[in-house]
Design an enzyme around this catalytic site. Structure first.
Site, PDB file in Angstrom:
ATOM      1  N   SER A  27       0.791  -1.237   0.000  1.00 29.19           N
ATOM      2  CA  SER A  27       0.000   0.000   0.000  1.00 29.19           C
ATOM      3  C   SER A  27       0.823   1.287   0.000  1.00 29.19           C
ATOM      4  O   SER A  27       0.256   2.370  -0.177  1.00 29.19           O
ATOM      5  CB  SER A  27      -0.964   0.007   1.195  1.00 29.19           C
ATOM      6  OG  SER A  27      -2.036  -0.878   0.956  1.00 29.19           O
ATOM      7  N   VAL A  28       2.123   1.202   0.185  1.00 25.54           N
ATOM      8  CA  VAL A  28       2.951   2.391  -0.034  1.00 25.54           C
ATOM      9  C   VAL A  28       2.819   2.836  -1.492  1.00 25.54           C
ATOM     10  O   VAL A  28       3.081   3.988  -1.839  1.00 25.54           O
ATOM     11  CB  VAL A  28       4.419   2.105   0.353  1.00 25.54           C
ATOM     12  CG1 VAL A  28       5.337   3.270  -0.009  1.00 25.54           C
ATOM     13  CG2 VAL A  28       4.522   1.827   1.854  1.00 25.54           C
TER      14      VAL A  28
END
Length: 468
Positions: free
Chosen positions: A77-78
């Site tokens: 999710s970065v």
């Protein structure tokens, strides 16, 4: 001449301070490896300059190939901040508006009133595609974004709530944003990222990677994500476990994850955000400003692809990521202009490790991790610790209770599951949930509690006990 002398006089002390940070961080990380089996890469920078960078462990547990500082990791999710950047770049070019409706791009979807702004800020109310597809998608078939969108349309999966009503983290929203980028730009999401972000920033080791299982595409120096199999007592690829088969059948979905990168490339990205290298100043500030409220207790907000909050050290801009085999985090404290990047390919607790490193950078004495051992403590000693406690984080005050159930102490906090506190001395207790957190009580000569400390990954903050 006087100014020159002062400058030369200070240089050794500046170098010494940086060296001390590096040594302290390395001692902390070596302990994380020894005690908590950390495996992955770490980079710490101050004012954009690397003060610590190191690789720990294997990039492939099976072949015993070692990581190096240029090893490539799935960011999970970065990746969302890259997707948000793509949308904002198209916004600046006049190709779209944040008030544009989702159905302008995908009229087959049954979700009315959802805007790009809702998608960016996790306020869309869209259903979670991972949950929806778990029972109704062929797990032997790899899904891509078009498959996911058509699935939601054909199955008419209901929305969770009306758009704008509240914050609810949404992988679906960011996957759809990637598809909007493709529709508007006429480019694949992969090529858009390459052309508009990776090439300009010289992020030479970065790419969108959603073809590992569909085309058997490989990346040089790739850090393969491993999970610990309790039954086998060793780290294995998640592909071999039925419970983690999402890594196969959802391998094609992009936008909410699938950016793959290195710690060095992520520092270039972090500095581009700080220096608004890809966006105009006003748009960049909007990306990093508070757009939606994530947590009413800690006053944590979401911007566009990043979270904005405050802890005992000050304002922090951050995002973490998780996917079977990977835990990642990119975090920056503007007040000291420090950046911490941690990428793990064995699901190490990167958020806690980053917090401990932050304590070092803010000149706190941070305790190294150690193995906790429970001891027996008399019930009369346990009883003295019951009550309400609080600690301050900048302008916030966080409160919790210590209660007793079945002869054991528990940390009780509204809206959160109770956590058992196990004694390792008469005054020190560790959390039984596997996290590196402890509570240490201070007492007077009579045994009355006068205060205490909450210890999170070696970082201490003062506890106050409420008076009865």
């Amino acid at each position: 001449m006087k100014n020159v002398f002062i400058l030369l006089f200070l240089l050794p002390f500046t170098a010494l301070a940086q060296q001390n940070y590096s040594t302290s961080i390395d001692n902390f990380m070596q302990a994380q490896v020894a005690v908590n089996n950390f495996n992955g890469n770490v980079l710490v920078a101050k004012a954009g300059k690397v003060i610590y960078q190191k690789a720990f462990g294997y990039r492939n547990y099976d072949t015993k190939q070692l990581l190096d500082t240029n090893s490539v990791f799935e960011l999970a999710s970065v990746s969302k901040q890259f997707t948000a950047m793509g949308i904002l770049m198209l916004l600046e070019k006049g190709k779209l508006s944040l008030t544009d409706s989702l159905r302008k791009f995908f009229p087959q979807l049954p979700y009315k009133g959802v805007t790009i702004q809702n998608l960016l800020t996790h306020t869309s109310g869209l259903p979670d595609y991972m949950t929806a597809m778990e029972n109704k998608w062929d797990h032997k078939k790899i899904a891509f974004n078009d498959d996911m969108i058509n699935f939601l349309a054909s199955e008419k999966v209901p929305a969770n709530f009306a758009p704008g009503k509240k914050f609810e983290y949404s992988n679906t929203g960011y996957a759809i944003l990637a598809s909007i980028i493709e529709k508007v730009s006429g480019l694949t999401y992969r090529y858009f990222m390459y052309k508009n972000i990776f090439v300009p920033l010289r992020m030479d080791h970065s790419q969108v990677y959603n073809t590992r299982r569909s085309t058997k595409d490989t990346i040089a120096n790739y850090a393969y994500g491993f999970v610990f199999a309790d039954s086998l007592k060793k780290y294995v690829l998640p592909d071999s476990l039925t419970k983690d088969d999402v890594v196969f059948y959802l391998d094609g979905i992009e936008g909410d994850g699938t950016i793959n990168s290195t710690t060095g490339d992520l520092l270039k990205w972090d500095q581009a955000l700080k220096n608004h290298s890809l966006l105009g100043l006003a748009t960049q500030n909007e990306m990093l400003s508070t757009q939606s409220l994530m947590d009413t207790v800690t006053k944590k907000y979401y911007g566009y692809g990043v979270s904005i909050g405050a802890d005992q050290f000050g304002v922090v801009i951050s995002h973490s990521g998780g996917w079977p085999g990977y835990h990642t985090i990119l975090t920056r404290y503007p007040v000291k202009d420090v950046t911490i990047i941690i990428l793990s390919n064995n699901e190490s607790d990167v958020s806690s490790i980053a917090y401990g490193i932050t304590g070092i950078l803010f000149d706190m004495k941070v305790a190294l991790p150690y193995v906790h051992k429970e001891i027996a403590v008399d019930a009369t000693i346990l009883n003295r610790y019951l009550g309400s406690y609080s600690r301050k984080l900048q302008t916030l005050t966080l409160s919790f209770d210590i209660i007793k159930k079945d002869g054991k102490l528990y940390r009780h906090q509204n809206g959160i599951a109770d956590v058992e506190l196990k004694p390792e001395s008469n005054t020190r207790f560790f959390y039984a949930d596997g996290t590196d957190r402890q509570i240490e009580f201070e007492t007077d000569k009579t045994g009355k509690v006068t205060g205490g400390w909450f210890i999170n990954t070696g970082v201490r903050s003062e506890l106050h006990k409420a008076k009865k």
